[in-house]
Design an enzyme around this catalytic site. Sequence first.
Site, short mmCIF file in Angstrom:
data_model
loop_
_atom_site.label_atom_id
_atom_site.label_comp_id
_atom_site.label_asym_id
_atom_site.label_seq_id
_atom_site.Cartn_x
_atom_site.Cartn_y
_atom_site.Cartn_z
N CYS A 292 0.87 -1.17 0.00
CA CYS A 292 0.00 0.00 0.00
C CYS A 292 0.91 1.22 0.00
CB CYS A 292 -0.90 -0.01 1.24
SG CYS A 292 -2.01 1.40 1.36
N CYS B 71 -2.70 15.15 1.83
CA CYS B 71 -3.71 14.83 0.81
C CYS B 71 -4.36 16.10 0.30
CB CYS B 71 -4.78 13.89 1.38
SG CYS B 71 -5.92 13.26 0.11
N CYS C 217 -11.53 14.24 3.19
CA CYS C 217 -12.42 13.22 3.76
C CYS C 217 -12.38 13.30 5.28
CB CYS C 217 -12.01 11.83 3.27
SG CYS C 217 -12.02 11.65 1.48
N GLY D 71 -2.61 10.34 0.31
CA GLY D 71 -2.76 11.14 -0.89
C GLY D 71 -3.83 10.63 -1.85
N LEU E 293 -16.03 5.04 -2.24
CA LEU E 293 -17.39 5.57 -2.41
C LEU E 293 -18.04 5.97 -1.08
CD1 LEU E 293 -19.73 6.17 -4.35
CD2 LEU E 293 -20.40 3.76 -4.15
N CYS F 53 -6.56 0.96 6.83
CA CYS F 53 -7.11 1.97 5.92
C CYS F 53 -7.59 3.19 6.69
CB CYS F 53 -8.25 1.38 5.10
SG CYS F 53 -7.74 0.20 3.86
#
Length: 348
Positions: free
Chosen positions: A108, A115, A119, A166, A222, A340
Site C-alpha cells: 500500500c 492529501c 475526507c 494522498g 465511495l 485503511c
Amino acid sequence: MTKTDKKDIRALTLEELRDYFVSNGEKAFRGNQVYEWLWKKGAHTFDDMTNLSKNTRAFLDEHFVINHIRVDDMQRSQDGTIKNAVKLHDGLTVESVLIPTATRTTACVSSQVGCSLNCEFCATARLKRMRNLNPDEIYDQVVAIDQQSRLYHNIPLSNIVFMGMGEPLMNYKNVIKSIDKITGDDGLAMSPKRITLSTSGVPKMIKKLADERPKFNLALSLHSAIDEKRVKIMPFNEQFPLDDIKDALKYWYDKTGTRVTYEYVVWKGINDTREDVDALIQFCKVIPCKVNIIEYNSIDDARFEQAAPQAIDMYQTALENARIVVNVRRSRGKDIDAACGQLANKSS
C-alpha cells in the site's frame, strides 16, 4: 557544487542520460549502464555502480544526486503487517504498508505528502497536502516493500494498491510515470493487472486515465451513493457530485472494458440504513463492478463509529441478492495504525 545545485539523475530519461554522456565525451552505452543501476538494481549511491570507472563515478557524484528514500522506522503488527515511515530527501515523511495474507503480499503506497482532499474520516486528510511525490519516490516504496516481503514472508511482492497517503489522481503525471516504471522491463516488470489505483472520485481525471486505456485496475472510495450524505463525510463531493462520477465511470468502462471496485465503509448512524443499501445497489448498476465493504478504523473522531454487525450483514445480503459481487474486508495492522484511513505520520 552543493547538493542543492545537483540535478536529480532519476528525473532523466534513458535517452537524456545517453545524450549527457555523449556530450561529455563518453560512450552512449554508459547511460544504459547507469540507468540500469538506478532502476533495475536500485543503486543508492554512485559508488554502488561497480562497472563504471572511479573517474566516471566521481563525475556523476559531482553533478547529480540520487534522491533515494529511507525507511526511517518500521513497525510490525501481530498479524504480520508492516508499516514504514518513509523519509524523503527533503526531510518530509510518508507512510507505506506491507499487507501479507496466506497467498500473497500487497504494498500500500503513498502518492502525496498529506492529501489534496478533505475526507472527514481519514487521518491523512488532517495533514493537508504538502507536496506530490516524484515517480522515483513512489517506485522506491515498492522496492523497499518487495525487499521486506522477501525477507519476512519469503515471497516476492505480488500486488500494489495506491491507497496510502494522498489522492493519486491529484498527482496524475507522477503516479502514471511510477506505474510505467514498476511495470516496465527497465524497472520491476510487474504485471499491471496486479496494480490497483484507488481514487476518491475526480471525474475529469478518471476520464483522462480512461483515455490512456491502462491495464491496471481502478477502485473508487465511495462510502455513500447519496450525494447529501457523501458531502458530509467527503466534503469535496460538492464539487464532484455522484452524477459526474457516474458519467466518468461509464466513460471508463466504455474505454477499458474493466469493472471498477467500490470501497465502502459502513458507519453507525451515518450510512447504515436500508435506504443507503438501496442507493448503493442502484449505483452498482451503472457499470459492472464489485464492492469491498471495509472495516472502519478509528482515528479518534467520535462522529465515526464502526456499524453494527447486523448492518454489515444487511449490506452483504442485499448486494448478493442483487447479484453484485461483494467482499467484506477485515482490517489488518490496526495495532500499529497501519489500517485503511489511519496513515498520518504518527511515527514521525
